[in-house]
Structures are given as structure tokens and as C-alpha cells.
Design a protein around this motif. Structure first.
Motif, PDB file in Angstrom:
ATOM      1  N   GLY A 133       9.634   6.703  -2.575  1.00 54.68           N
ATOM      2  CA  GLY A 133       9.836   6.145  -3.964  1.00 54.68           C
ATOM      3  C   GLY A 133       9.317   4.722  -3.919  1.00 54.68           C
ATOM      4  O   GLY A 133       9.081   4.214  -4.917  1.00 54.68           O
ATOM      5  N   CYS A 134       9.004   4.164  -2.851  1.00 60.97           N
ATOM      6  CA  CYS A 134       8.444   2.728  -2.797  1.00 60.97           C
ATOM      7  C   CYS A 134       7.145   2.731  -3.459  1.00 60.97           C
ATOM      8  O   CYS A 134       6.202   3.621  -3.002  1.00 60.97           O
ATOM      9  N   SER A 135       6.795   1.965  -4.125  1.00 57.39           N
ATOM     10  CA  SER A 135       5.269   1.566  -4.577  1.00 57.39           C
ATOM     11  C   SER A 135       4.819   0.172  -4.147  1.00 57.39           C
ATOM     12  O   SER A 135       3.538  -0.319  -4.413  1.00 57.39           O
ATOM     13  N   GLU A 136       5.396  -0.569  -3.263  1.00 53.54           N
ATOM     14  CA  GLU A 136       5.013  -1.693  -2.795  1.00 53.54           C
ATOM     15  C   GLU A 136       4.371  -1.263  -1.384  1.00 53.54           C
ATOM     16  O   GLU A 136       4.863  -1.322  -0.525  1.00 53.54           O
TER      17      GLU A 136
ATOM     18  N   LEU B 252       0.200   1.629   3.779  1.00 49.50           N
ATOM     19  CA  LEU B 252       1.639   1.825   4.637  1.00 49.50           C
ATOM     20  C   LEU B 252       2.663   1.437   3.646  1.00 49.50           C
ATOM     21  O   LEU B 252       2.523   0.174   2.969  1.00 49.50           O
ATOM     22  N   CYS B 253       3.536   2.119   3.754  1.00 49.99           N
ATOM     23  CA  CYS B 253       4.701   1.717   2.831  1.00 49.99           C
ATOM     24  C   CYS B 253       5.394   0.598   3.642  1.00 49.99           C
ATOM     25  O   CYS B 253       5.794   0.575   4.631  1.00 49.99           O
ATOM     26  N   THR B 254       5.805  -0.565   2.752  1.00 43.20           N
ATOM     27  CA  THR B 254       6.586  -1.667   3.053  1.00 43.20           C
ATOM     28  C   THR B 254       8.148  -1.191   3.161  1.00 43.20           C
ATOM     29  O   THR B 254       8.785  -2.284   3.964  1.00 43.20           O
TER      30      THR B 254
ATOM     31  N   LEU C 161       1.031  -4.842  -2.197  1.00 47.63           N
ATOM     32  CA  LEU C 161       0.555  -4.555  -3.545  1.00 47.63           C
ATOM     33  C   LEU C 161       0.921  -3.033  -4.119  1.00 47.63           C
ATOM     34  O   LEU C 161       1.149  -2.113  -3.448  1.00 47.63           O
ATOM     35  N   LYS C 162       0.725  -2.989  -5.645  1.00 47.71           N
ATOM     36  CA  LYS C 162       0.871  -1.643  -6.160  1.00 47.71           C
ATOM     37  C   LYS C 162      -0.549  -1.065  -6.143  1.00 47.71           C
ATOM     38  O   LYS C 162      -1.478  -1.746  -6.604  1.00 47.71           O
ATOM     39  N   LEU C 163      -0.795   0.095  -5.744  1.00 46.76           N
ATOM     40  CA  LEU C 163      -2.053   0.701  -5.693  1.00 46.76           C
ATOM     41  C   LEU C 163      -2.036   1.904  -6.559  1.00 46.76           C
ATOM     42  O   LEU C 163      -1.117   2.430  -6.980  1.00 46.76           O
ATOM     43  N   GLY C 164      -3.432   2.186  -7.225  1.00 47.34           N
ATOM     44  CA  GLY C 164      -3.704   3.136  -7.882  1.00 47.34           C
ATOM     45  C   GLY C 164      -5.186   3.891  -7.493  1.00 47.34           C
ATOM     46  O   GLY C 164      -5.991   3.040  -7.086  1.00 47.34           O
ATOM     47  N   VAL C 165      -5.224   4.957  -7.600  1.00 45.31           N
ATOM     48  CA  VAL C 165      -6.477   5.664  -7.331  1.00 45.31           C
ATOM     49  C   VAL C 165      -7.179   6.231  -8.526  1.00 45.31           C
ATOM     50  O   VAL C 165      -6.228   7.129  -9.279  1.00 45.31           O
TER      51      VAL C 165
ATOM     52  N   VAL D 145     -10.160   2.899  -5.461  1.00 47.64           N
ATOM     53  CA  VAL D 145      -8.866   2.343  -5.073  1.00 47.64           C
ATOM     54  C   VAL D 145      -8.551   0.869  -5.340  1.00 47.64           C
ATOM     55  O   VAL D 145      -9.436  -0.003  -5.303  1.00 47.64           O
ATOM     56  N   GLY D 146      -7.566   0.754  -6.456  1.00 46.55           N
ATOM     57  CA  GLY D 146      -7.106  -0.553  -7.031  1.00 46.55           C
ATOM     58  C   GLY D 146      -5.961  -1.174  -6.689  1.00 46.55           C
ATOM     59  O   GLY D 146      -5.063  -0.351  -6.289  1.00 46.55           O
ATOM     60  N   CYS D 147      -5.588  -2.331  -6.893  1.00 43.56           N
ATOM     61  CA  CYS D 147      -4.663  -2.981  -6.472  1.00 43.56           C
ATOM     62  C   CYS D 147      -3.964  -3.854  -7.591  1.00 43.56           C
ATOM     63  O   CYS D 147      -4.790  -4.504  -8.178  1.00 43.56           O
ATOM     64  N   HIS D 148      -2.804  -3.816  -7.933  1.00 46.53           N
ATOM     65  CA  HIS D 148      -2.147  -4.846  -8.720  1.00 46.53           C
ATOM     66  C   HIS D 148      -1.216  -5.655  -7.976  1.00 46.53           C
ATOM     67  O   HIS D 148      -0.151  -5.162  -6.952  1.00 46.53           O
ATOM     68  N   CYS D 149      -1.276  -6.939  -7.743  1.00 45.72           N
ATOM     69  CA  CYS D 149      -0.455  -7.870  -7.126  1.00 45.72           C
ATOM     70  C   CYS D 149       0.605  -8.321  -8.104  1.00 45.72           C
ATOM     71  O   CYS D 149       0.384  -8.888  -9.210  1.00 45.72           O
ATOM     72  N   GLY D 150       2.049  -8.033  -7.579  1.00 50.84           N
ATOM     73  CA  GLY D 150       3.225  -8.247  -8.444  1.00 50.84           C
ATOM     74  C   GLY D 150       3.361  -9.921  -8.664  1.00 50.84           C
ATOM     75  O   GLY D 150       4.157 -10.194  -9.167  1.00 50.84           O
TER      76      GLY D 150
END
Ligand SMILES: [Zn+2]
Ligand SMILES: [Zn+2]
Length: 118
Positions: A29-32, A47-49, A79-83, A99-104
Motif C-alpha cells: 500500500g506504500c507509494s513512496e 524499491l518500497c521504502t 518518490l511517487k512513481l507513475g508509469v 516512468v515519471g516521478c513526483h517529489c512530495g
């Protein structure tokens, strides 16, 4: 969502706009996530943090030869990732993966690695 828009924009410029987008979320369930990719060969894992699980993005792990960790410009590595995926017009075969990233932390979004499926 911001990241999906950025991948759409990027993929249009690349000439193969995405047909589908999905966020990368660990089975816990983790998205970081921490992203490791090989931009030359075209491949990425996350890798899941939280639980340390490895997520093989689009079964691309075996193509990676020299993976490097992707960090945000602010040095954040969680980072939050999206494909996003572009299909061939006549099938559901994947033509291009983004593959993109969003930095919180600093809110930056970007495409970090993309490759053509062969
Ligand atoms: Zn996890
Ligand atoms: Zn950042």
C-alpha cells in the motif's frame, strides 16, 4: 493528476503519446518508492521504502545493465512513481514505456526514464 499530465506532455513530444497511465504502488500500500533505472538499456525497478519489496516495472529488470538511483533535484529519494504506456495502434502491445516521478518535498514532476519495447 500532475504526474499523469506531465507524462502525457512528454510522451506527445516523443511522438508516442500514452494510452494508459497507472501509479506505481507497492503491494503493502506504500507509494513512496526509490527508483533505480538504466536509461541506456531501458529498464527500471522501484524499491518500497516501507517494506523493502522490489517492483519490477514492466518486467524490465533483466534489461538493466548499469542501474543508477534516480533522485529529485532536491536530493529527495522517496518518490511517487507513475508509469505511462503507449500501445501500437492496432493491438494492445506496448510500444513505449515512460516512468515519471513526483517529489512530495519540492513538488517537482518529471519523466525520469523511458524506453521503447522491443
Ligand atoms: Zn511495500
Ligand atoms: Zn524534490
Amino acid at each position: 493528476m500532475e504526474l499523469e499530465k506531465e507524462i502525457q506532455r512528454y510522451s506527445k513530444l516523443n511522438g508516442y503519446p500514452i494510452d494508459v497511465y497507472e501509479p506505481v504502488v507497492c503491494s503493502c500500500g506504500c507509494s513512496e518508492l526509490q527508483l533505480y533505472s538504466d536509461d541506456d538499456e531501458g529498464g527500471a525497478i522501484a524499491l518500497c521504502t516501507e517494506c523493502g519489496s522490489e517492483i519490477d516495472i514492466e518486467n524490465s529488470k533483466s534489461y538493466m545493465e548499469d542501474p543508477v538511483q534516480n533522485l529529485c533535484g532536491c536530493d529527495n529519494d522517496r518518490l511517487k512513481l507513475g508509469v505511462g504506456k503507449s500501445y501500437y495502434s492496432d493491438s494492445r502491445e506496448v510500444r513505449w514505456v515512460y516512468v515519471g516521478c513526483h517529489c512530495g518535498k519540492c513538488n517537482l514532476v518529471g519523466v525520469y526514464v523511458d524506453w521503447k519495447e522491443t
